[in-house]
Scaffold this motif. Sequence first.
Motif, short mmCIF file in Angstrom:
data_model
loop_
_atom_site.label_atom_id
_atom_site.label_comp_id
_atom_site.label_asym_id
_atom_site.label_seq_id
_atom_site.Cartn_x
_atom_site.Cartn_y
_atom_site.Cartn_z
N LEU A 105 3.86 -8.97 -24.14
CA LEU A 105 5.22 -8.93 -23.61
C LEU A 105 6.03 -7.87 -24.34
N SER A 106 6.73 -7.03 -23.62
CA SER A 106 7.58 -6.02 -24.24
C SER A 106 8.68 -5.61 -23.28
N GLU A 131 3.58 -12.20 -31.04
CA GLU A 131 4.08 -13.55 -31.32
C GLU A 131 4.83 -14.11 -30.11
N ALA A 132 5.65 -13.26 -29.48
CA ALA A 132 6.39 -13.70 -28.30
C ALA A 132 5.42 -14.09 -27.19
N ALA A 175 5.80 -8.66 -33.36
CA ALA A 175 6.84 -9.39 -32.63
C ALA A 175 6.40 -9.62 -31.19
N GLU A 176 5.82 -8.58 -30.57
CA GLU A 176 5.40 -8.67 -29.18
C GLU A 176 4.26 -9.68 -29.02
#
Lengths: 202, 375
Positions: free
Chosen positions: A115-116, A154-155, A151-152
């Motif tokens: 996801l980004s 983990e999301a 971060a991507e």
Amino acid sequence: MTIARKGTGAFGRLVKELKRIPGIGTKSAERIAFHVVKLPDELAFALSDAIRHLKERVRPCAVCGNLSESNPCEICADEQRRGRALCVVEETNDLWAIESSGAFAGRYHVLGGALSPLDGVGPERLRIGELVQRIQEEAPEEIIVATNPTAEGEATAHYLACLLRPLGVRVTRIARGVPMGGDLEYADPVTMAKALQGRADV
Amino acid sequence: MNVASLSLRAFRNYRRLDLDFATGVHLFVGANGQGKTNLLEAVYLLSAGSSFRAMRPECLVQHGESLAEVTAMVSEQGQDTQLAFRFGRGLRAARVDETPCRRLSDFVGHLSCVIFSAEDLALISGPPALRRRFLDRIIFGLHSEYLGIARGFSQVLRQRNALLRKLSTTTSPSAESEAFLDAWDEPYIAAAVRVLALRWEVFARLADAVCALHEQISGDVDSLRLSYRASAGAASSAPTEDALRGSLETALRRRRAEEKSRGATLVGPHRDDLAIVLAGREAASHASRGQIKGIVLALKLAEMELYRRYHDRRPVLLVDDVAAEFDRTRSERLFELMAWADQAFVTATSDEVVPRIGARYQVYHVESGSVERRA
């Protein structure tokens, strides 16, 4: 080589194509192109043949998304790996990294990214619908989310966990911690904190 | 600690400059626009990897040149370290003792500087971003890992903001958009807690030091109080990571609808502020110009004090245009303060400040990119 600088002619054309490859800038592209110019004909043609064959033969597996010359891929075709855990990764090279460890005997699912929102990548751009369908059909005993610890990643892991838990399947996340054979003093503080949180009885 | 030598190549208006420095006060005197501040900027660049004038390094390259280099020998308790920073368009290469640094965080922290310039007065009355940057820069100097932590946070923040912006302009089903946001809250909160834990730790020590020092230098009864104003809501003076996490979770839940309609993250370290209160009233709106100068002086002194406490090291003091903003008594205090540092670099438009310097000093004349040592 004024022709090359202007980016016209056969030399410029190759430089332009090479520059499309991530991590290759003008300088590297020119160096590779010079190298190709100097190569004996058969080696240069072998390179172009290899690229052509790769594109003609290697396709994403229709089941898991792994890159393979057969469809379904060797891993999906292996009956031994059926019905066990399903390991979700971002890209095929992550799959190969896990596979080369020899520590996992189940099947994989390649999402094709993470996801980004900055790059306009939402869940609809990842192979998540296919994942849900596979879980319903194959009924794996566990989903191991092995997206990157960015971060991507983990999301993406969090999104998958919320989406998949209602299906009644166990969802786990790979552990984070200090690398084997490494010195504790070289671990970065975030990794260290995660390693302490995820400690286990010996 | 002190800078034993400084070399500039194609840096701003210096084509080529090599200077050796003893400890003590070094005063650069010259008219405006001759390059006095550029010298302080070069020293600061080696300490922070960036300019204090908030410019990208490539803007500091001399006009017509493609590469600039700043090199210094830094001396700390008899140990010499060579720092080199080369930069130009698309290139930044930092070396410590000839060893290339892979990350900027491996470079910063070898030289500690405290800068004091007229722009610092905006710390009190300017926007919150200036106060956050002041605190963040201190933390960068004290904890080298903070650079990576702050970058990690800003990456998640940009992602979360991009998602909120998209949700604010499209009419996706609300259950779906809730799930998208939920996915980003977890990494966002984790990254924010890492930033806040260090912010609170350093802030608590800074606040103590500032209050004590302000009492010493102002000599009056006006008490100065600093508090950390968290956008996630009030917290105790030393919140645990669990408490930080809890207040972020609560505040994010409470303001989710607002975040979705405004298309931006409204709770987190990037929205926090330092409250500066003098004698019970907000300093930004109530303090006189003189009082503001006193507070800024206390903040800078406190910054030096923290370096001493954390690293047992006395930073190099950089003072830009000392006479312009300080009246006689306050600049005398400032010169007293220079004795706290092993070394200070000071700029001034005239050498009339010289009689006020108590410490050992050396005067240099600066004129259009050349620096001459005076006897």
